[in-house]
Design a protein around this motif. Structure first.
Motif, short mmCIF file in Angstrom:
data_model
loop_
_atom_site.label_atom_id
_atom_site.label_comp_id
_atom_site.label_asym_id
_atom_site.label_seq_id
_atom_site.Cartn_x
_atom_site.Cartn_y
_atom_site.Cartn_z
N ASN A 139 -0.46 3.81 8.53
CA ASN A 139 -0.29 4.53 7.27
C ASN A 139 1.21 4.75 7.10
O ASN A 139 1.81 5.61 7.77
CB ASN A 139 -1.04 5.85 7.30
CG ASN A 139 -0.83 6.67 6.03
OD1 ASN A 139 -0.18 6.21 5.07
ND2 ASN A 139 -1.36 7.87 6.00
N THR A 140 1.83 3.98 6.21
CA THR A 140 3.29 4.00 6.11
C THR A 140 3.83 5.07 5.16
O THR A 140 5.05 5.23 5.04
CB THR A 140 3.79 2.63 5.63
OG1 THR A 140 3.17 2.31 4.39
CG2 THR A 140 3.47 1.55 6.65
N VAL A 141 2.94 5.82 4.53
CA VAL A 141 3.40 6.83 3.57
C VAL A 141 4.34 7.86 4.20
O VAL A 141 5.41 8.15 3.65
CB VAL A 141 2.20 7.52 2.88
CG1 VAL A 141 2.66 8.67 2.00
CG2 VAL A 141 1.42 6.51 2.05
N PRO A 142 4.01 8.40 5.39
CA PRO A 142 4.92 9.42 5.98
C PRO A 142 6.28 8.86 6.41
O PRO A 142 7.20 9.64 6.65
CB PRO A 142 4.13 9.93 7.20
CG PRO A 142 2.73 9.49 6.99
CD PRO A 142 2.80 8.23 6.21
N ILE A 143 6.39 7.55 6.53
CA ILE A 143 7.64 6.95 7.04
C ILE A 143 8.22 5.94 6.05
O ILE A 143 8.97 5.05 6.43
CB ILE A 143 7.40 6.27 8.40
CG1 ILE A 143 6.12 5.41 8.37
CG2 ILE A 143 7.32 7.31 9.52
CD1 ILE A 143 5.84 4.64 9.64
N SER A 144 7.87 6.07 4.79
CA SER A 144 8.29 5.08 3.79
C SER A 144 9.81 5.02 3.64
O SER A 144 10.38 3.94 3.46
CB SER A 144 7.63 5.37 2.44
OG SER A 144 7.93 6.68 2.00
N ILE A 178 0.84 -1.19 0.00
CA ILE A 178 0.00 0.00 0.00
C ILE A 178 0.88 1.24 0.00
O ILE A 178 0.68 2.18 -0.78
CB ILE A 178 -0.95 0.01 1.22
CG1 ILE A 178 -1.95 -1.14 1.14
CG2 ILE A 178 -1.69 1.34 1.30
CD1 ILE A 178 -2.78 -1.31 2.40
N ALA A 179 1.88 1.24 0.88
CA ALA A 179 2.77 2.40 1.00
C ALA A 179 3.50 2.69 -0.30
O ALA A 179 3.76 3.84 -0.64
CB ALA A 179 3.77 2.17 2.12
N ASN A 180 3.83 1.63 -1.04
CA ASN A 180 4.58 1.80 -2.29
C ASN A 180 3.68 1.91 -3.52
O ASN A 180 4.17 1.84 -4.65
CB ASN A 180 5.55 0.63 -2.46
CG ASN A 180 6.67 0.67 -1.44
OD1 ASN A 180 7.19 1.74 -1.12
ND2 ASN A 180 7.03 -0.49 -0.90
#
Length: 525
Positions: free
Chosen positions: A462-467, A126-128
């Protein structure tokens, strides 16, 4: 390429119709009879079948007669939904790598299962931005999937949601995942050892010690390819007292990538690798490794425990499993095993996200992909073909409708030996083995309907801010973690280095971000 082929075939069909010809009807499925199609179905069957690629991890190797079973499945699904799937099992040790190569290379891939850890984990993809948002697509093309999940437990779909959007569907197997020790019965009997009486780690070690001193084969190996021998991924075992559960939530990561919350009513996120518990368990693992109890290659093994046990590379394993795991171990190793539960699990987001069915960004046939996936949650005949092959050739049924092997076929020579019904759609549609209780599926389903869930069930990171940090942390964990949890690395040296490298890679940033998300989730719950 698939779209171009469809256009060419469609044009060819127009020429045929213009010439006054008719198309031959679709052949009947190999595995059983089908009803005569209605007028609308006949029209649909005249269209070229949509081709999709359906990829999943192979836990017992690639079946010899995969292509034969694939043809039978294609015949069946073309008749049902006009979709022609290519089954694409990938050896589990190579799955993460192969999945990423296919997605980044934009190869033909339409339906894929996520992995419990690594870059092919549900939240990592999801994050990628590697899998599609199914919030609208799912109800449009495959409403039966969510209905099937909700019929087991409505809380399970909460684990599929990130930022209010749905990205996948959980494989429906027993989510009440417990921790088991499984050892070969012949060696236990040979030394008069009773595995069923163990109450703690000291009891277990006494048995393992006898086997190590008297057998030439390593006693224990890791259950999967992540190196965990005495640790358990998303479960934590209390080796002081197996009956005293340790409640933990790793937010869907089997390597504690996002930190952890420990305790029943706790919401404080910590770095699990800094905990006394992790230190004690890797020290125990190291001691067992130096005593010769553990497979020396556990940290780098490329096969699962059942494959290693089947090849006489180890006598047993510890690991997560569900009700009926005893039969599963016997069937997949081809040996009689004694399997004993040593710790109860709790349903959390990590368990629900263990294996998730997704639609990757490479898919250009959303409707066909989702319709096929829907059948794996709703169609008993298809589920049993994927799991067991062709009736009469790869399996027969006993008088209680349970799976048996045909005369002359063994687990070792069965050309379609999959034995992984927990992977495909709904396991509740899969028949049970003759050694299982006939009502196993009904009992497990009822158990899952009423199971208690973790306090933070439904929370997904939600891994977007810490990808960026996650990518760096994964590299550090790949370097240090397997050796620590398999015992081949000395924790006196490797653990401080591991912690320092995690800090430099940004684990503090990750935990702070996850803590803020947990706080927001709790406030809005």
């Amino acid at each position: 390429m698939k779209k171009a082929l469809v256009l060419i075939l469609a044009f060819a069909m127009l020429l045929v119709v213009a010439a006054g010809c008719t198309q031959p009807s679709t052949s009947a499925p190999t595995s059983g009879p089908t009803a005569k199609p209605s007028g609308s179905e006949t029209t649909k069957a005249a269209e070229p079948a949509k081709k999709i690629v359906y990829m999943y991890p192979a836990t017992s190797g690639i079946p010899v007669e995969l292509e034969k079973v694939n043809r039978a499945i294609s015949d069946y699904t073309i008749g049902k939904i006009n979709v022609d799937p290519t089954l694409s099992p990938i050896e589990i040790a190579n799955y993460n790598t192969q999945a990423m190569l296919m997605i980044t290379g934009n190869e033909d891939l339409d339906v894929m299962e996520s992995m419990p850890g690594g870059p092919a984990h549900f939240t990592a993809m999801i994050a990628n931005n590697q899998i599609k948002d199914l919030t609208e697509l799912g109800p449009q093309y495959a409403p039966g999937i969510a209905k099937a999940v909700d019929a087991v437990n409505p809380g399970f779909m909460a684990g599929m949601t990130v930022g209010g959007r749905v990205y996948g569907y959980p494989a429906l197997f027993d989510k009440v995942t417990n921790y088991y020790i499984s050892l070969r019965k012949d060696v236990l009997d040979k030394h008069n050892l009773d595995l069923t009486k163990i109450k703690n780690g000291a009891d277990l070690e006494a048995i393992v010690k006898v086997l190590a001193e008297n057998e030439s084969i390593p006693v224990l190996t890791a259950q999967t390819v992540d190196g965990d021998v005495l640790t358990a991924g998303t479960l934590i075992v209390n080796y002081d007292n197996f009956a005293d559960n340790i409640i933990v939530d790793f937010f869907g990561s089997n390597v504690a990538m996002y930190g952890a919350v420990m305790g029943e009513d706790n919401t404080k996120v910590i770095n699990y690798y800094e905990s006394d518990l992790f230190k004690e368990q890797v020290e125990m693992t190291r001691r067992w490794y130096e005593a010769g109890y553990i497979n020396r290659d556990a940290a780098t093994q490329t096969e699962t425990s059942v494959q290693i046990i089947a090849a006489n590379g180890a006598l047993g394993t510890l690991g997560a499993g569900e009700m009926g795991v005893e039969t599963n171990y016997n069937n997949r190793t081809g040996k009689e095993m004694v399997t004993v539960k040593i710790a109860d699990g709790i349903v959390n987001s990590g368990i629900v996200q263990k294996f998730v069915w997704t639609i990757p960004m490479t898919c250009d046939e959303d409707e066909a992909a989702l319709k096929f996936l829907e059948l794996t949650y709703t169609d008993e005949e298809l589920v049993n073909m994927i799991n067991y092959g062709i009736k009469g050739e790869h399996y027969v049924l006993d008088d209680q409708d349970r799976i048996c092997l045909p005369e002359g076929v063994t687990l070792q020579n069965n050309p379609y030996n999959v034995n992984a019904s927990f992977l495909f759609g709904s396991q509740y549609l899969a028949k049970v083995w003759e050694t299982d209780r006939a009502d196993l599926r009904a009992v497990v389903k009822e158990l899952n309907k009423n199971v208690a869930v973790a306090p933070l069930m439904g929370f997904s990171v939600n891994t977007v801010p810490i990808s960026d940090e996650i990518g760096q942390l994964r590299n550090v964990m790949d370097q240090y973690r397997p050796g620590l949890v398999a015992g081949s690395s000395d924790p006196a040296v490797a653990l401080p280095e591991f912690l320092a490298r995690l800090e430099a890679a940004g684990i503090g940033t990750v935990i702070a971000e996850v803590q803020s998300q947990v706080d927001a989730f709790v406030a809005n719950r």
